[in-house]
Design a protein around this motif. Structure first.
Motif, PDB file in Angstrom:
ATOM      1  N   VAL A   1       0.865  -1.177   0.000  1.00 56.65           N
ATOM      2  CA  VAL A   1       0.000   0.000   0.000  1.00 56.65           C
ATOM      3  C   VAL A   1       0.903   1.229   0.000  1.00 56.65           C
ATOM      4  O   VAL A   1       1.725   1.413   0.915  1.00 56.65           O
ATOM      5  N   GLU A   2       0.753   2.080  -0.999  1.00 56.30           N
ATOM      6  CA  GLU A   2       1.596   3.274  -1.140  1.00 56.30           C
ATOM      7  C   GLU A   2       0.784   4.525  -0.815  1.00 56.30           C
ATOM      8  O   GLU A   2      -0.173   4.858  -1.520  1.00 56.30           O
ATOM      9  N   ASN A   3       1.174   5.214   0.243  1.00 56.50           N
ATOM     10  CA  ASN A   3       0.533   6.474   0.628  1.00 56.50           C
ATOM     11  C   ASN A   3       1.315   7.605  -0.038  1.00 56.50           C
ATOM     12  O   ASN A   3       2.432   7.931   0.363  1.00 56.50           O
ATOM     13  N   ASP A   4       0.721   8.217  -1.052  1.00 57.94           N
ATOM     14  CA  ASP A   4       1.409   9.263  -1.818  1.00 57.94           C
ATOM     15  C   ASP A   4       0.768  10.624  -1.578  1.00 57.94           C
ATOM     16  O   ASP A   4       0.648  11.446  -2.499  1.00 57.94           O
ATOM     17  N   SER A   5       0.390  10.895  -0.329  1.00 63.35           N
ATOM     18  CA  SER A   5      -0.267  12.162   0.002  1.00 63.35           C
ATOM     19  C   SER A   5       0.608  13.367  -0.303  1.00 63.35           C
ATOM     20  O   SER A   5       0.121  14.430  -0.693  1.00 63.35           O
ATOM     21  N   TYR A   6       1.940  13.241  -0.102  1.00 62.79           N
ATOM     22  CA  TYR A   6       2.859  14.377  -0.229  1.00 62.79           C
ATOM     23  C   TYR A   6       3.625  14.376  -1.544  1.00 62.79           C
ATOM     24  O   TYR A   6       4.478  15.241  -1.764  1.00 62.79           O
ATOM     25  N   GLY A   7       3.345  13.423  -2.423  1.00 63.01           N
ATOM     26  CA  GLY A   7       4.167  13.236  -3.610  1.00 63.01           C
ATOM     27  C   GLY A   7       4.246  14.450  -4.516  1.00 63.01           C
ATOM     28  O   GLY A   7       5.273  14.665  -5.183  1.00 63.01           O
ATOM     29  N   ARG A   8       3.213  15.267  -4.610  1.00 64.69           N
ATOM     30  CA  ARG A   8       3.204  16.418  -5.512  1.00 64.69           C
ATOM     31  C   ARG A   8       3.858  17.653  -4.895  1.00 64.69           C
ATOM     32  O   ARG A   8       3.925  18.699  -5.545  1.00 64.69           O
ATOM     33  N   LEU A   9       4.289  17.537  -3.638  1.00 64.87           N
ATOM     34  CA  LEU A   9       4.902  18.682  -2.956  1.00 64.87           C
ATOM     35  C   LEU A   9       6.428  18.617  -3.026  1.00 64.87           C
ATOM     36  O   LEU A   9       7.124  18.725  -2.022  1.00 64.87           O
ATOM     37  N   ARG A  10       6.971  18.467  -4.218  1.00 63.97           N
ATOM     38  CA  ARG A  10       8.431  18.457  -4.385  1.00 63.97           C
ATOM     39  C   ARG A  10       8.887  19.881  -4.689  1.00 63.97           C
ATOM     40  O   ARG A  10       8.445  20.502  -5.655  1.00 63.97           O
ATOM     41  N   TYR A  11       9.838  20.399  -3.873  1.00 59.94           N
ATOM     42  CA  TYR A  11      10.320  21.765  -4.004  1.00 59.94           C
ATOM     43  C   TYR A  11      11.665  21.835  -4.732  1.00 59.94           C
ATOM     44  O   TYR A  11      12.042  22.893  -5.261  1.00 59.94           O
TER      45      TYR A  11
ATOM     46  N   ARG B   1      -7.389  25.947 -12.369  1.00 57.25           N
ATOM     47  CA  ARG B   1      -7.121  26.659 -11.118  1.00 57.25           C
ATOM     48  C   ARG B   1      -6.224  25.845 -10.186  1.00 57.25           C
ATOM     49  O   ARG B   1      -5.431  26.407  -9.446  1.00 57.25           O
ATOM     50  N   MET B   2      -6.359  24.520 -10.220  1.00 59.52           N
ATOM     51  CA  MET B   2      -5.525  23.681  -9.372  1.00 59.52           C
ATOM     52  C   MET B   2      -4.058  23.797  -9.781  1.00 59.52           C
ATOM     53  O   MET B   2      -3.160  23.897  -8.925  1.00 59.52           O
ATOM     54  N   LEU B   3      -3.779  23.795 -11.070  1.00 63.42           N
ATOM     55  CA  LEU B   3      -2.402  23.900 -11.534  1.00 63.42           C
ATOM     56  C   LEU B   3      -1.786  25.229 -11.111  1.00 63.42           C
ATOM     57  O   LEU B   3      -0.621  25.284 -10.673  1.00 63.42           O
ATOM     58  N   GLU B   4      -2.539  26.299 -11.231  1.00 63.86           N
ATOM     59  CA  GLU B   4      -2.044  27.616 -10.806  1.00 63.86           C
ATOM     60  C   GLU B   4      -1.798  27.645  -9.302  1.00 63.86           C
ATOM     61  O   GLU B   4      -0.783  28.169  -8.838  1.00 63.86           O
ATOM     62  N   HIS B   5      -2.729  27.078  -8.565  1.00 64.98           N
ATOM     63  CA  HIS B   5      -2.570  27.044  -7.098  1.00 64.98           C
ATOM     64  C   HIS B   5      -1.387  26.160  -6.701  1.00 64.98           C
ATOM     65  O   HIS B   5      -0.647  26.494  -5.756  1.00 64.98           O
ATOM     66  N   GLN B   6      -1.156  25.075  -7.419  1.00 63.57           N
ATOM     67  CA  GLN B   6      -0.036  24.191  -7.109  1.00 63.57           C
ATOM     68  C   GLN B   6       1.289  24.924  -7.245  1.00 63.57           C
ATOM     69  O   GLN B   6       2.198  24.737  -6.427  1.00 63.57           O
ATOM     70  N   ARG B   7       1.418  25.772  -8.246  1.00 69.04           N
ATOM     71  CA  ARG B   7       2.657  26.547  -8.405  1.00 69.04           C
ATOM     72  C   ARG B   7       2.874  27.485  -7.217  1.00 69.04           C
ATOM     73  O   ARG B   7       4.010  27.639  -6.734  1.00 69.04           O
ATOM     74  N   THR B   8       1.787  28.070  -6.728  1.00 62.16           N
ATOM     75  CA  THR B   8       1.895  28.951  -5.564  1.00 62.16           C
ATOM     76  C   THR B   8       2.329  28.180  -4.329  1.00 62.16           C
ATOM     77  O   THR B   8       3.198  28.634  -3.566  1.00 62.16           O
ATOM     78  N   VAL B   9       1.739  27.014  -4.137  1.00 65.05           N
ATOM     79  CA  VAL B   9       2.066  26.195  -2.965  1.00 65.05           C
ATOM     80  C   VAL B   9       3.517  25.709  -3.029  1.00 65.05           C
ATOM     81  O   VAL B   9       4.241  25.727  -2.019  1.00 65.05           O
ATOM     82  N   ILE B  10       3.974  25.306  -4.195  1.00 69.20           N
ATOM     83  CA  ILE B  10       5.347  24.816  -4.343  1.00 69.20           C
ATOM     84  C   ILE B  10       6.347  25.934  -4.029  1.00 69.20           C
ATOM     85  O   ILE B  10       7.349  25.711  -3.334  1.00 69.20           O
TER      86      ILE B  10
ATOM     87  N   PHE C   1      18.955  16.505  12.223  1.00 72.00           N
ATOM     88  CA  PHE C   1      17.666  16.773  11.594  1.00 72.00           C
ATOM     89  C   PHE C   1      17.723  16.364  10.134  1.00 72.00           C
ATOM     90  O   PHE C   1      18.780  16.405   9.486  1.00 72.00           O
ATOM     91  N   THR C   2      16.591  15.940   9.620  1.00 70.16           N
ATOM     92  CA  THR C   2      16.505  15.520   8.220  1.00 70.16           C
ATOM     93  C   THR C   2      16.470  16.753   7.318  1.00 70.16           C
ATOM     94  O   THR C   2      16.091  17.848   7.743  1.00 70.16           O
ATOM     95  N   GLU C   3      16.836  16.560   6.064  1.00 68.16           N
ATOM     96  CA  GLU C   3      16.839  17.652   5.083  1.00 68.16           C
ATOM     97  C   GLU C   3      16.044  17.211   3.857  1.00 68.16           C
ATOM     98  O   GLU C   3      16.609  16.838   2.816  1.00 68.16           O
ATOM     99  N   PRO C   4      14.725  17.254   3.960  1.00 68.76           N
ATOM    100  CA  PRO C   4      13.879  16.782   2.854  1.00 68.76           C
ATOM    101  C   PRO C   4      13.929  17.727   1.656  1.00 68.76           C
ATOM    102  O   PRO C   4      14.348  18.887   1.763  1.00 68.76           O
ATOM    103  N   GLU C   5      13.452  17.224   0.524  1.00 71.49           N
ATOM    104  CA  GLU C   5      13.381  18.014  -0.705  1.00 71.49           C
ATOM    105  C   GLU C   5      11.953  18.454  -0.999  1.00 71.49           C
ATOM    106  O   GLU C   5      11.694  19.045  -2.051  1.00 71.49           O
ATOM    107  N   GLY C   6      11.048  18.165  -0.097  1.00 73.55           N
ATOM    108  CA  GLY C   6       9.656  18.554  -0.290  1.00 73.55           C
ATOM    109  C   GLY C   6       8.834  18.146   0.922  1.00 73.55           C
ATOM    110  O   GLY C   6       9.356  17.852   1.995  1.00 73.55           O
ATOM    111  N   GLY C   7       7.507  18.128   0.750  1.00 72.06           N
ATOM    112  CA  GLY C   7       6.618  17.722   1.828  1.00 72.06           C
ATOM    113  C   GLY C   7       6.327  18.840   2.808  1.00 72.06           C
ATOM    114  O   GLY C   7       6.419  20.032   2.472  1.00 72.06           O
ATOM    115  N   MET C   8       6.035  18.452   4.043  1.00 71.21           N
ATOM    116  CA  MET C   8       5.626  19.421   5.051  1.00 71.21           C
ATOM    117  C   MET C   8       6.369  19.285   6.366  1.00 71.21           C
ATOM    118  O   MET C   8       6.131  20.080   7.279  1.00 71.21           O
ATOM    119  N   ASN C   9       7.239  18.283   6.509  1.00 78.33           N
ATOM    120  CA  ASN C   9       7.804  17.980   7.820  1.00 78.33           C
ATOM    121  C   ASN C   9       9.293  17.726   7.756  1.00 78.33           C
ATOM    122  O   ASN C   9       9.817  17.297   6.720  1.00 78.33           O
TER     123      ASN C   9
END
Length: 646
Positions: A439-449, A522-531, A555-563
């Motif tokens: 089971v793959e939880n990909d909740s944060y997958g689109r939040l790559r910075y 609108r989602m694509l535009e908003h995604q750019r703002t969030v990224i 401490f970890t040094e992620p490339e995206g996500g929220m944590n």
């Protein structure tokens, strides 16, 4: 005289209660009355011959109420003879007979027996002792023993059953008046659980009603659960019936059902919640999407009950997008869920049974762990650290046998780390060989910075057996609770059945709004703002950690996500330091909330996505102050005292 006691029934019945100072039929003071019914047939004659007493009820009473009392026979004799006197007096008065010459001697014996009993075992003494009820577990003052425990029911004057008052002129049936009297007395606590009601024949004679009327009232009380009748023992108030007058103790009722949560202390800067920033929500674009749905031709159908699989136009859009990115094949389907949390809940309802072994990352988001623990599955935690999933530990866990593996390969919660491509391929191969479902939880997958993206497990699986969970919640409007599952069609059908049993279907209006939001671009535009905002906030968090945390911190040094995940040096405990941080106006979640088998007491999760850059810097600086201060105090306390210089 002494052998007459073998003519009495096991249990003692309440015959009458008189007001204080009222004289009885024989001219005595009438402290109280105890009634006993003669029996026509002593079926336990063998027991009487063997034990010398009336049976287990009276014997149990003596053991419970009169332990080690050498004169208990006098007390019992006094009680019995007192009632004999009452009964004979009533009979002689009715028949117009006088006592014979031997009556005086008998009366003296009866009075002597009653006097001995009253002096040794008068109700006042029993009242002072206060006994523990064997039915309700509550302490009741008074001379009483639970009949449920096998003993008779004895009462002092304060505990006598209240006799009902009936109105023959009322239009309400007499049995109904009796029923309401006892029902209200039980509900108000005037008659307590385990207390015995008068026998129907006895009560009918006392209040002058037909016995059938009493029986009808008792039958109604028993049908509603207020009382229970035991043949040969009597009628008693049930324990549950006497409780309505008391407030339910919800803590005791729930037991350990509720989950442990951190204390909700208001703080100026909170790193405790892994969620998007509210100030980034495109409210105008959202309002336009809502208006489009409300003006649409199918708005009535949207507001009607829908399919448990989800709003069909949105399902088709998500399936097409998943296939375009290579995460779904011809044999896959999509269904809508109320976020990823419900998606995982549906999966465990369908696939997990008590005792199944489930492999999880350790640490892991507690919502995942708690759901699977509720299924009584055996949870196996595999370390997830700077190098990603510990593949050696993962392989050992699979060899022990596992039915399900739940992973978050992209920006894992709480560490923020991402599994490498090689690790993902290795995981897929090992799980397939072991026959375990991934089971793959990909909740944060689109939040790559920053950095290059890595294919999902679903994309890498040549057989398409991986179950992919996704959601709009980490990108926009988590309150709408719109997520989805991509999986093989047979499993999708089973999940849809489970969804219908759970909540019929997710909110169709929210699904229709999200569809309009995506289709309008609108989602694509908003995604750019969030990224872009996420990139700045992650950079601020990492810079603040380098500058303000003690050097020994990791401490970890992620490339995206929220944590990101912070580990403090020994001997610091992030849970113990949380109150100090809250007093400084900063909050976070201690690592102990994320453990599967490890406790992670030295770690904490820092969620930065919903905090602006200035507050991130200020908050981490305050945390660094707390951690440095505590570390200095601990180290100072561990120093050996220096000897005096002479």
């Amino acid at each position: 005289m002494f052998c007459q006691r073998h003519r009495f029934q096991h249990d003692l019945r309440i015959f009458k209660r008189q007001a204080a100072g009222q004289h009885d039929g024989d001219g005595g003071q009438g402290l109280f009355f105890l009634g006993e019914e003669l029996t026509d047939d002593r079926r336990d004659a063998a027991q009487i011959a063997r034990t010398g007493h009336e049976g287990p009820y009276l014997d149990g009473f003596e053991a419970a109420v009169l332990p080690q009392q050498p004169a208990h026979g006098f007390a019992r004799l006094g009680r019995e003879q007192s009632f004999i006197k009452e009964r004979r007096g009533a009979e002689n008065q009715a028949a117009g007979l006088a006592h014979d010459g031997g009556g005086g001697i008998l009366r003296q014996q009866e009075c002597l027996g009653f006097l001995v009993w009253f002096l040794l075992f008068r109700p006042g003494q029993a009242h002072q002792q206060g006994r523990q009820s064997q039915v309700t577990g509550q302490t009741h003052t008074g001379f009483s023993v639970s009949a449920y425990a096998g003993g008779p029911m004895w009462y002092d004057r304060a505990q006598m059953v209240l006799l009902p008052q009936v109105d023959h002129g009322s239009g309400e049936p007499l049995y109904r008046q009796l029923y309401e009297h006892f029902r209200d007395a039980i509900a108000s606590g005037k008659i307590v659980a385990g207390e015995r009601l008068p026998a129907t024949r006895e009560l009918a004679g006392t209040i002058g009603l037909n016995r059938n009327t009493i029986s009808a009232a008792y039958a109604q009380l028993e049908a509603e659960g207020f009382i229970v009748t035991h043949t040969g023992r009597g009628t008693f108030v049930t324990p549950r019936a006497a409780a309505p007058h008391q407030k339910l103790d919800w803590n005791a009722f729930l037991g350990q059902h509720t989950e442990r949560r951190p204390s909700a202390v208001p703080v100026r800067i909170s790193f405790a919640h892994s969620r998007p920033a509210e100030e980034l929500f495109p409210l105008q674009a959202f309002a336009e999407s809502c208006e489009e749905v409300l003006r649409g031709e199918d708005v009535s159908a949207i507001l009607q009950l829908g399919s448990p699989g989800g709003y069909e136009p949105l399902r088709q859009l998500l399936l097409e997008q998943t296939r375009l990115e290579g995460a779904a094949g011809a044999s896959d389907g999509v269904m809508i869920s109320s976020g990823c949390q419900q998606a995982l809940d549906l999966v465990r309802r369908v696939l997990v049974r008590p005792g199944d072994r489930v492999i999880l990352e350790d640490p892991i988001y507690p919502g995942v762990r708690n759901l699977l623990a509720e299924s009584k599955a055996e949870l196996v935690g595999v370390p997830f650290n700077q190098d990603g999933l510990d593949l050696h530990a993962f392989e050992r866990a699979l060899l022990r046998g596992a039915r399900l593996v739940v992973l978050t390969p992209n920006f894992q919660n709480p560490t923020g780390l991402t599994m490498s491509l090689e690790a993902r391929q290795h995981v897929i191969r090992l799980a397939r060989e072991a026959g375990a479902v991934l089971v793959e939880n990909d909740s944060y997958g689109r939040l790559r910075y920053q950095g290059e993206g890595v294919p999902t497990l679903k994309q890498l699986d040549p057989f398409g057996d991986v179950i992919l969970l996704r959601s709009f919640s980490k990108m926009s409007f988590p309150g709408l609770r719109v997520g989805w599952i991509s999986a093989p069609l047979p499993l999708i059908e089973a999940l849809i059945d489970a969804k219908q049993r759970t909540d019929l279907h997710s909110d169709q209006f929210s699904q229709a709004v999200m569809l309009a939001f995506v289709e309008a671009g609108r989602m694509l535009e908003h995604q750019r703002t969030v990224i872009e905002a996420g990139r700045r906030r992650l950079a601020a968090a990492l810079a603040a950690c380098r500058e303000h945390l003690p050097e020994e911190c990791e401490f970890t040094e992620p490339e995206g996500g929220m944590n990101l995940w912070i580990t403090l040096p020994e001997p610091l405990d992030a849970g113990e330091l949380l109150p100090r941080a809250q007093r400084e106006g900063v909050g976070y979640l201690p690592g102990s909330f994320f453990g599967v088998t490890a406790d992670h007491r030295r770690s904490l999760r820092l969620s930065f996505a919903a905090v602006d850059t200035a507050d991130i810097t200020r908050g981490v600086a305050l945390l660094g102050k707390v951690f440095r201060g505590e570390l200095a105090e601990r180290r100072w306390g561990q120093r050996e005292p220096s000897p005096a210089l002479v």
